[in-house]
Design an enzyme around this catalytic site. Structure first.
Site, PDB file in Angstrom:
ATOM      1  N   GLU A   1      62.339  66.367   4.314  1.00  0.00           N
ATOM      2  CA  GLU A   1      62.284  66.132   5.761  1.00  0.00           C
ATOM      3  C   GLU A   1      63.523  65.363   6.219  1.00  0.00           C
ATOM      4  OE1 GLU A   1      60.182  62.841   7.431  1.00  0.00           O
ATOM      5  OE2 GLU A   1      59.098  62.523   5.546  1.00  0.00           O
TER       6      GLU A   1
ATOM      7  N   LYS B   1      62.652  62.956  17.543  1.00  0.00           N
ATOM      8  CA  LYS B   1      61.708  63.060  16.437  1.00  0.00           C
ATOM      9  C   LYS B   1      60.838  64.271  16.719  1.00  0.00           C
ATOM     10  CE  LYS B   1      58.395  60.229  13.839  1.00  0.00           C
ATOM     11  NZ  LYS B   1      57.715  58.911  13.794  1.00  0.00           N
TER      12      LYS B   1
ATOM     13  N   VAL C   1      57.009  65.273   8.963  1.00  0.00           N
ATOM     14  CA  VAL C   1      56.324  65.950   7.856  1.00  0.00           C
ATOM     15  C   VAL C   1      55.693  67.249   8.356  1.00  0.00           C
ATOM     16  CG1 VAL C   1      54.350  65.817   6.282  1.00  0.00           C
ATOM     17  CG2 VAL C   1      55.913  63.877   6.488  1.00  0.00           C
TER      18      VAL C   1
ATOM     19  N   SER D   1      47.800  62.006  13.194  1.00  0.00           N
ATOM     20  CA  SER D   1      49.047  62.713  12.933  1.00  0.00           C
ATOM     21  C   SER D   1      48.843  64.220  12.877  1.00  0.00           C
ATOM     22  CB  SER D   1      49.643  62.235  11.605  1.00  0.00           C
ATOM     23  OG  SER D   1      50.759  63.024  11.251  1.00  0.00           O
ATOM     24  N   ALA D   2      49.821  64.940  13.442  1.00  0.00           N
ATOM     25  CA  ALA D   2      49.810  66.404  13.355  1.00  0.00           C
ATOM     26  C   ALA D   2      50.046  66.881  11.927  1.00  0.00           C
ATOM     27  CB  ALA D   2      50.872  66.992  14.282  1.00  0.00           C
TER      28      ALA D   2
ATOM     29  N   LYS E   1      50.561  55.472   4.441  1.00  0.00           N
ATOM     30  CA  LYS E   1      50.837  54.045   4.616  1.00  0.00           C
ATOM     31  C   LYS E   1      49.536  53.279   4.836  1.00  0.00           C
ATOM     32  CE  LYS E   1      55.543  54.442   6.401  1.00  0.00           C
ATOM     33  NZ  LYS E   1      55.704  55.906   6.372  1.00  0.00           N
TER      34      LYS E   1
END
Length: 305
Positions: A24, A84, A104, A138-139, A157
């Protein structure tokens, strides 16, 4: 307008059935300070090349998703102020001719389109704490449900809601397999307190699971949870202290919603004196090495294009 552009190096490797690993660009553009980020981008690619694996660093440059960057492309993701870019942003960047570093989710999506089956990152995104009120998720998770890519990561995390993240992945039928362990890692730490149902011990076993998944006609991705080596993990007591301080600081500052995680991560780097950043780099290197082994094992059994 093309959906993506393969570098000649990546295109040749895929055509020849040689191992390729996706990387990434958000970790470079947004996750590391300059010029350390440029050095890391070069190092991650070099780790792969030394193992006979072709790196496919992914980013959107001037509206075109690039699967594999040349030296100037690597420089650009490290030096330019890029958006982003998640999956939802790709058509906008393409239409407007803009550049973006891929998350990601976007990296996994583009890698899947290009036929790159293994992807190394630091940590997977997940369900954020308090998501029952904010719906902040998160996607990365939903994208993995439809992108047939094996993502090597050090878990997620510890600022995230790890049990909820694993529940969500189960709901999405995304396999999560421990690499040499059934303890799901928490990025900076080897263990999160969450246990996994399955583990594998070798890259060859990972490749066999990938082949079996294909045989069942599945289009989901797979998470290979790869804990950081014990000698390199952050001291758990220091980690817990810094994390508690970071959450207290966020509350005191009135930070809410999607602003919480960026605030916490920035605070943690400063409060830890840069220790969290060094662990981040160590675990990323470790994931790249394991991804190289998995891609090599996969290249031995994958059907030729």
């Amino acid at each position: 307008m093309t959906a993506f552009q393969l570098s000649s190096e990546v295109a040749d490797a895929l055509a020849d059935g040689r191992p390729v690993v996706a990387l990434e660009s958000t970790i470079i553009s947004h996750g590391l300070p300059r010029p350390r980020n440029h050095e890391a981008a070069i190092e991650f690619e070099q780790i792969l090349r030394e193992k006979g694996v072709t790196p496919a660093t992914i980013a959107v440059l001037d509206g075109v998703p690039q699967i594999g960057l040349d030296a100037d492309g690597v420089r650009r993701i490290a030096e330019e102020d890029l958006a982003k870019a998640s999956v939802r942003d790709l058509p906008i960047l393409a239409a407007l001719g803009r550049s973006g570093a891929t998350t990601v989710a976007a990296t996994a999506y583009l890698a899947g389109l290009a036929g790159v089956r293994v992807f190394a990152t630091g940590g997977l995104g997940g369900v954020h704490r308090g998501a029952s009120e904010t719906f902040d998720e998160s996607a990365d998770l939903t994208t993995l449900a439809s992108s047939p890519v094996t993502v090597v990561s050090a878990g997620v995390k510890s600022v995230l809601d790890i049990p909820a993240t694993l529940e969500r992945l189960e709901t999405l039928s995304v396999p999560v397999i421990g690499y040499g362990t059934t303890a799901f890692p928490a990025f900076w730490l080897r263990e999160s307190g969450c246990e996994l149902d399955w583990k594998v011990d070798t890259a060859d076993e990972v490749a066999q699971v990938m082949a079996a998944r294909d045989a069942f006609g599945s289009r989901t991705g797979m998470v290979l949870a790869n804990p950081i080596p014990l000698a390199q993990q952050w001291d758990p007591a220091e980690h817990d202290r810094v994390l508690a301080t970071a959450f207290a600081a966020a509350d005191a500052a009135g930070v809410r919603g999607k602003a919480v995680t960026p605030f916490l991560l920035g605070f943690i780097v400063e409060e830890s004196g840069g220790r969290s950043l060094e662990v981040n780099l160590d675990l990323a290197r470790n994931n790249v090495r394991v991804a190289a082994e998995v891609a090599t094992a996969w290249s031995r059994i994958a059907p030729r294009p």
